[in-house]
Design a protein around this motif. Structure first.
Motif, PDB file in Angstrom:
ATOM      1  N   GLY A 713      40.014  45.179  44.447  1.00  0.00           N
ATOM      2  CA  GLY A 713      39.456  43.825  44.445  1.00  0.00           C
ATOM      3  C   GLY A 713      38.091  43.705  45.064  1.00  0.00           C
ATOM      4  O   GLY A 713      37.567  42.587  45.188  1.00  0.00           O
ATOM      5  N   LEU A 714      37.460  44.840  45.428  1.00  0.00           N
ATOM      6  CA  LEU A 714      36.173  44.754  46.115  1.00  0.00           C
ATOM      7  C   LEU A 714      35.087  44.193  45.191  1.00  0.00           C
ATOM      8  O   LEU A 714      34.329  43.305  45.591  1.00  0.00           O
ATOM      9  CB  LEU A 714      35.775  46.137  46.633  1.00  0.00           C
ATOM     10  CG  LEU A 714      34.489  46.203  47.469  1.00  0.00           C
ATOM     11  CD1 LEU A 714      34.588  45.298  48.683  1.00  0.00           C
ATOM     12  CD2 LEU A 714      34.196  47.643  47.902  1.00  0.00           C
ATOM     13  N   PHE A 715      35.020  44.706  43.964  1.00  0.00           N
ATOM     14  CA  PHE A 715      33.999  44.212  43.040  1.00  0.00           C
ATOM     15  C   PHE A 715      34.182  42.721  42.785  1.00  0.00           C
ATOM     16  O   PHE A 715      33.221  41.946  42.810  1.00  0.00           O
ATOM     17  CB  PHE A 715      34.066  44.996  41.720  1.00  0.00           C
ATOM     18  CG  PHE A 715      33.101  44.515  40.676  1.00  0.00           C
ATOM     19  CD1 PHE A 715      31.760  44.853  40.727  1.00  0.00           C
ATOM     20  CD2 PHE A 715      33.531  43.698  39.630  1.00  0.00           C
ATOM     21  CE1 PHE A 715      30.857  44.407  39.767  1.00  0.00           C
ATOM     22  CE2 PHE A 715      32.638  43.240  38.663  1.00  0.00           C
ATOM     23  CZ  PHE A 715      31.296  43.611  38.732  1.00  0.00           C
ATOM     24  N   ALA A 716      35.416  42.301  42.536  1.00  0.00           N
ATOM     25  CA  ALA A 716      35.691  40.886  42.271  1.00  0.00           C
ATOM     26  C   ALA A 716      35.308  40.023  43.464  1.00  0.00           C
ATOM     27  O   ALA A 716      34.790  38.904  43.312  1.00  0.00           O
ATOM     28  CB  ALA A 716      37.162  40.688  41.924  1.00  0.00           C
ATOM     29  N   ASP A 771      34.355  41.803  55.487  1.00  0.00           N
ATOM     30  CA  ASP A 771      35.036  42.286  56.680  1.00  0.00           C
ATOM     31  C   ASP A 771      36.436  41.696  56.812  1.00  0.00           C
ATOM     32  O   ASP A 771      37.229  42.143  57.644  1.00  0.00           O
ATOM     33  CB  ASP A 771      34.222  41.953  57.937  1.00  0.00           C
ATOM     34  CG  ASP A 771      33.051  42.913  58.117  1.00  0.00           C
ATOM     35  OD1 ASP A 771      33.106  44.016  57.533  1.00  0.00           O
ATOM     36  OD2 ASP A 771      32.086  42.547  58.814  1.00  0.00           O
ATOM     37  N   GLY A 772      36.726  40.669  56.000  1.00  0.00           N
ATOM     38  CA  GLY A 772      38.033  40.022  56.062  1.00  0.00           C
ATOM     39  C   GLY A 772      38.907  40.442  54.895  1.00  0.00           C
ATOM     40  O   GLY A 772      38.564  41.322  54.102  1.00  0.00           O
ATOM     41  N   PRO A 773      40.063  39.782  54.749  1.00  0.00           N
ATOM     42  CA  PRO A 773      40.966  40.102  53.638  1.00  0.00           C
ATOM     43  C   PRO A 773      40.380  39.655  52.307  1.00  0.00           C
ATOM     44  O   PRO A 773      39.962  38.508  52.157  1.00  0.00           O
ATOM     45  CB  PRO A 773      42.246  39.319  53.971  1.00  0.00           C
ATOM     46  CG  PRO A 773      41.800  38.228  54.889  1.00  0.00           C
ATOM     47  CD  PRO A 773      40.640  38.761  55.663  1.00  0.00           C
ATOM     48  N   LEU A 774      40.377  40.566  51.330  1.00  0.00           N
ATOM     49  CA  LEU A 774      39.761  40.250  50.046  1.00  0.00           C
ATOM     50  C   LEU A 774      40.603  39.285  49.225  1.00  0.00           C
ATOM     51  O   LEU A 774      40.072  38.588  48.353  1.00  0.00           O
ATOM     52  CB  LEU A 774      39.532  41.541  49.248  1.00  0.00           C
ATOM     53  CG  LEU A 774      38.640  42.601  49.914  1.00  0.00           C
ATOM     54  CD1 LEU A 774      38.410  43.768  48.961  1.00  0.00           C
ATOM     55  CD2 LEU A 774      37.306  42.002  50.344  1.00  0.00           C
ATOM     56  N   ASP A 775      41.889  39.235  49.487  1.00  0.00           N
ATOM     57  CA  ASP A 775      42.745  38.347  48.702  1.00  0.00           C
ATOM     58  C   ASP A 775      42.389  36.883  48.896  1.00  0.00           C
ATOM     59  O   ASP A 775      42.728  36.043  48.055  1.00  0.00           O
ATOM     60  CB  ASP A 775      44.221  38.554  49.088  1.00  0.00           C
ATOM     61  CG  ASP A 775      44.746  39.901  48.597  1.00  0.00           C
ATOM     62  OD1 ASP A 775      44.128  40.465  47.680  1.00  0.00           O
ATOM     63  OD2 ASP A 775      45.758  40.389  49.142  1.00  0.00           O
ATOM     64  N   LEU A 827      39.788  41.362  35.765  1.00  0.00           N
ATOM     65  CA  LEU A 827      39.786  42.820  35.877  1.00  0.00           C
ATOM     66  C   LEU A 827      40.561  43.277  37.104  1.00  0.00           C
ATOM     67  O   LEU A 827      41.294  44.283  37.067  1.00  0.00           O
ATOM     68  CB  LEU A 827      38.343  43.329  35.937  1.00  0.00           C
ATOM     69  CG  LEU A 827      37.505  43.135  34.666  1.00  0.00           C
ATOM     70  CD1 LEU A 827      36.053  43.530  34.919  1.00  0.00           C
ATOM     71  CD2 LEU A 827      38.080  43.947  33.513  1.00  0.00           C
ATOM     72  N   ARG A 828      40.430  42.539  38.172  1.00  0.00           N
ATOM     73  CA  ARG A 828      41.175  42.884  39.388  1.00  0.00           C
ATOM     74  C   ARG A 828      42.673  42.722  39.168  1.00  0.00           C
ATOM     75  O   ARG A 828      43.458  43.590  39.543  1.00  0.00           O
ATOM     76  CB  ARG A 828      40.707  41.988  40.534  1.00  0.00           C
ATOM     77  CG  ARG A 828      41.478  42.210  41.825  1.00  0.00           C
ATOM     78  CD  ARG A 828      41.067  41.231  42.888  1.00  0.00           C
ATOM     79  NE  ARG A 828      41.782  41.455  44.138  1.00  0.00           N
ATOM     80  CZ  ARG A 828      41.676  40.702  45.210  1.00  0.00           C
ATOM     81  NH1 ARG A 828      40.869  39.653  45.189  1.00  0.00           N
ATOM     82  NH2 ARG A 828      42.364  40.978  46.295  1.00  0.00           N
TER      83      ARG A 828
END
Length: 885
Positions: A713-716, A771-775, A827-828
């Motif tokens: 999920g980093l790109f998203a 730096d935090g949660p990507l969700d 995509l994620r």
């Protein structure tokens, strides 16, 4: 009660009069009956409009229907014998009433009389509103009319057309006397004020009628221009009747006929717009253009949509109103100030009050004298313009002016001398606006006023062409380097600049014919160039430029120009340095002339990079393409030099290179890689680093670099944060680094150029988010802009195996705010990893390409099989055709 004006019928069909003062309930019943009567009348007018009834009669008869209601309401509310008079003013006073127009009224009364009947007047206006009439009213004495006119010239123009509704001839004359030139706005002052008002109004619309959503009333060449000419004539000459101006020598019969024809065409458009909009609307918005075209009976023909035919008609209407309006303004000026002694220039031309004029009353005696006019005009520099008499006789001579195919060698050479002479672009622009260019090149006439129903082309084809030529002319100015990186450097190398002008003139000349406009336009260019006597080499260059004018733009925006193979293929098509120089300049001018928002710092750098890389490939020789290993070695050496200049030693540089992806040296630019390497310097392994820098000063375009440990999920998440920062991604390069890291680079521009982002703020927001949660990072929800709703593009999704373990996803769909963020989220959700992305937007059309892999249960990446492709396609279609995520 005051007597009605001559021929006026104050009875209201279908409405029962009550001679006594009615109570509120009776007024409500009366208003309901009147409202129903007007609705039935309007329905009848609409049916007659659809049956192509004469527009002036419809306008007059609708005004008469409203007159009857207003007069009956007056008789109902105002006691007989009072000293009050009622006038229709403004457009209603002219007897022109469109379906949604205001009903402007003036009650003429002395202060004590109006005060005594304030309640009666209040009842009258309330009753008229209850009838469904949008009444605007003023209650003034004669002295107040005079004072209000002095303070506001728009009040005067409304009163100039005052028409008695419940007033006698004496009161009409009193009102005229109260606003006479002796008391308010004498002719000279009135003319200067209204001319300034016209110019300022035109400036609000960028001084062009060729807007995508033109204003039929207020825009340049619209109905307000015609009305302004009428007001001026009334104040200066004493008559607002255009036909009377022929007798006064101010207009020719042909000019009056043309102006009246265009006015009626504009009036019909406005009447129809009010019908389809169902409200007071003067701007021909996308919401109504197709509806109105259908209502007016236009049909799609060949490659031309019905709406495009209607809009082309409007643009031509407006251009003729502007052309005749300019002449009439000049004649009014001469009427007020008198004609000055002519200043001879040569045997053919002279100056009259700073305007270029033909000396011979029988000019032009041959077509060559027309080209001589433009040559003299160009040689004189800044003039007030073309004298109105000469402009008129030029217009009368156009039907007999030959096109290039039937002209002889002498005319061909005269035209080429104009292209090679002083200010050739200004000359071509003048020729276009006066109709000469369309006669000389008939194909140009076909695209004059032609719009394209999309959001990519914001000008008509002819206006776009002139904008491209203007951009080309700017390349000779050193200041152009601020907007076009290499243009001023390339321009002096052109051996014949007129060839580039010809390519710009013909590049879109075949729009709307069906088929490939580049191919058809190239054929036109070859015929023209060979006919007017250009050599084979020059003709071939112009033809090639027209045929390939989209090549550089498509290559730069849709392919990876950091790939040596892409550069080699492009250089092979271009073939030589001369073609490259011309194509680069034409491409820059074309993109910048398509829309004010389309050319930006990112495209500027993109075109410059492609030009530079191709130039090096041509210098090296197409038989010696750069091998990947050689290219990587050259790039590493260049980056080493940049880092050494910053004070880094060899060991430090080697350590930094070991932490960077090898693919970066294949696809990145040296100065970009040095900037990224600097971000890693003294950065602990595993830490996230975000760097943001402006691409060019004062443009708002930014380059964003993100280095981090990779995770789902980093790109998203990055895309969503950039979207929330109000940034539009133009390009994304997503590379996998050593030890599970990512090296992502984004080229972004502000969605709103009025609020350019601050690089440090973007970097801080991204760093905090990652730096935090990507969700927790989701795309912002937005409402689709109004204008995009009318340009729906059926989504097209394609997949292709690129052979390196990745799958190419191509996506074509309607653009919208947050589109990329939504796609990235899909995509994620589908467990896809993005390795590269190229984002291209053309008006309402988004064309995006991604290189992706699927992640299996063990976290390994692999190309998408048929099942994964189908699942992703289904999810994307659900997102694109439904609501944003």
């Amino acid at each position: 009660m005051k007597p009605a004006g001559p021929g006026r019928n104050v009875s209201l069909p279908g409405v029962t009069e009550d001679p006594d003062r009615a109570d509120a309930r009776q007024d409500a019943d009366w208003a309901a009956q009147a409202r129903g009567h007007l609705a039935r009348a309007d329905a009848g007018f609409a049916s007659r409009f659809d049956a192509d009834a004469e527009i002036d009669r419809l306008l007059a008869e609708r005004a008469a229907e409203v007159d009857a209601v207003v007069q009956a309401a007056w008789q109902r509310c105002i006691p007989p014998g009072v000293e009050l008079a009622l006038f229709a003013v403004g457009g209603y006073g002219r007897g022109e009433l469109y379906p949604q127009s205001d009903i402007d009224l003036l009650v003429l009364a002395e202060a004590d009389e109006s005060q005594a009947h304030a309640e009666d007047l209040a009842r009258l206006f309330a009753l008229l509103w209850d009838c469904g009439l949008p009444v605007g009213h003023a209650v003034r004495s004669l002295e107040q009319c005079t004072q209000a006119s002095i303070e506001d010239i728009t009040v005067l123009t409304a009163l100039l057309e005052a028409r008695p509704l419940m007033a006698n001839e004496h009161e009409r004359r009193e009102l005229q006397a109260a606003v006479s030139p002796r008391l308010v706005w004498p002719p000279q002052q009135f003319f200067e004020a209204k001319r300034l008002e016209l110019r300022e109004r035109h400036a609000r619309f960028d001084d062009t009628a060729d807007n995508l959503e033109p204003n039929l009333k207020e825009g340049p060449g619209g109905l307000r221009d015609v009305q302004t000419l009428n007001w001026m004539a009334l104040r200066i000459i004493g008559t607002g009747d255009m036909e009377s101006l022929v007798a006064f020598g101010q207009m020719g019969a042909d000019e009056v006929a043309t102006l009246e024809r265009e006015r009626r065409a504009l009036a019909r458009l406005r009447y129809g717009l009010h019908l389809v909009a169902g409200k007071r609307e003067e701007r021909l918005r996308f919401d109504y253009q197709k509806l109105l075209a259908t209502r007016l009976g236009f049909e799609d023909v060949g490659g031309t949509l019905a709406v495009e035919q209607m809009m082309q008609g409007f643009y031509r209407n407006a251009s003729l109103v502007l052309r005749i309006g300019e002449r009439l303004l000049q004649r009014f000026e001469e009427q007020l100030e008198g004609e000055a002694e002519p200043e001879p220039l040569d045997e053919l031309f002279e100056l009259r009050r700073g305007y270029l004029a033909a000396r011979d009353p029988d000019w032009p005696r041959d077509p060559g004298e027309v080209f001589a006019l433009f040559a003299t005009w160009a040689a004189r520099g800044e003039l007030s313009g073309l004298h109105s008499h000469t402009a008129r006789v030029l217009a009368e001579a156009l039907p007999s002016f030959p096109d290039f195919a039937s002209a002889g060698p002498e005319l061909h050479q005269r035209f080429l001398r104009l292209l090679r002479g002083e200010q050739p672009v200004r000359t071509l622009t003048r020729m276009a606006r006066l109709g000469v260019l369309g006669r000389w090149i008939p194909a140009f006439l076909k695209v004059s006023g032609r719009m394209q129903f999309d959001l990519f082309h914001v000008y008509t084809v002819d206006q776009h062409t002139l904008a491209v030529l203007k951009n080309i002319a700017s390349f000779a100015n050193p200041e152009s380097s601020e907007r076009f990186a290499l243009a001023h450097e390339v321009w002096p190398r052109l051996r014949k600049p007129e060839l580039l002008l010809l390519a710009g003139l013909f590049h879109d000349i075949a729009k709307g014919r069906g088929g490939n406009h580049s191919e058809l336009g190239a054929d036109d260019a070859r015929v023209f160039c060979s006919t007017v006597g250009l050599g084979e080499a020059d003709t071939a260059l112009v033809e090639w430029l027209v045929r390939k004018h989209l090549l550089m733009s498509i290559t730069a925006q849709k392919q990876d120009i950091a790939d040596p193979d892409v550069i080699h293929r492009f250089a092979t098509v271009v073939g030589d340095r001369e073609r490259l120089d011309h194509l680069y300049l034409l491409t820059c001018a074309d993109i910048a002339g398509t829309s004010p928002k389309l050319w930006n710092a990112w495209k500027n750098r993109l075109m410059a990079d492609l030009y530079t890389a191709t130039r090096l490939a041509l210098r090296r020789g197409l038989e010696n393409p750069v091998a990947v290993t050689e290219h990587i070695a050259e790039t590493r050496q260049a980056v080493e030099g940049l880092l050494a200049a910053q004070g880094m030693d060899e060991a430090t540089i080697a350590e930094l290179f070991a932490r960077m992806p090898e693919a970066g040296f294949q696809r990145g630019r040296p100065y970009q890689l040095a900037w990224q390497a600097g971000a890693l310097h003294r950065l602990e392994p595993g830490r996230t680093k975000v760097r943001v820098r402006p691409v060019a000063a004062d443009t708002g375009a930014l380059e964003v670099f993100v280095h981090s440990l990779d995770r789902d999920g980093l790109f998203a998440a990055i895309v969503a944060v950039l979207d929330r920062c109000g940034l539009e991604i133009q390009q994304a390069r997503v590379l996998d680094g050593p030890n599970g890291t990512i090296f992502d680079t984004f080229e972004v521009i502000p969605g709103d150029s009025r609020r350019p982002p601050v690089a440090a703020d973007v970097a801080e927001r991204l760093s905090l988010a990652l730096d935090g949660p990507l969700d927790d990072i989701r795309p912002a929800r937005r409402t689709q802009p109004r204008h995009l709703r009318h340009f729906r593009i059926a989504p097209k999704i394609g997949f292709d195996d690129v052979g390196d373990g990745r799958t190419t996803l191509s996506l074509v769909c309607t653009d919208r705010p947050g589109l990329l963020a939504d796609v990235a989220q899909i995509l994620r959700q589908q467990h896809m990893r993005v390795h590269d992305a190229r984002i291209a937007t053309f008006g309402a059309r988004a064309e995006d390409v991604f290189q992706i892999t699927a992640t299996d249960a063990h976290g390994h990446s692999q190309p998408l099989d048929a099942d994964r492709q189908q699942a992703l396609s289904t999810a994307l279609l659900a997102c694109l055709e439904g609501e944003p995520l």
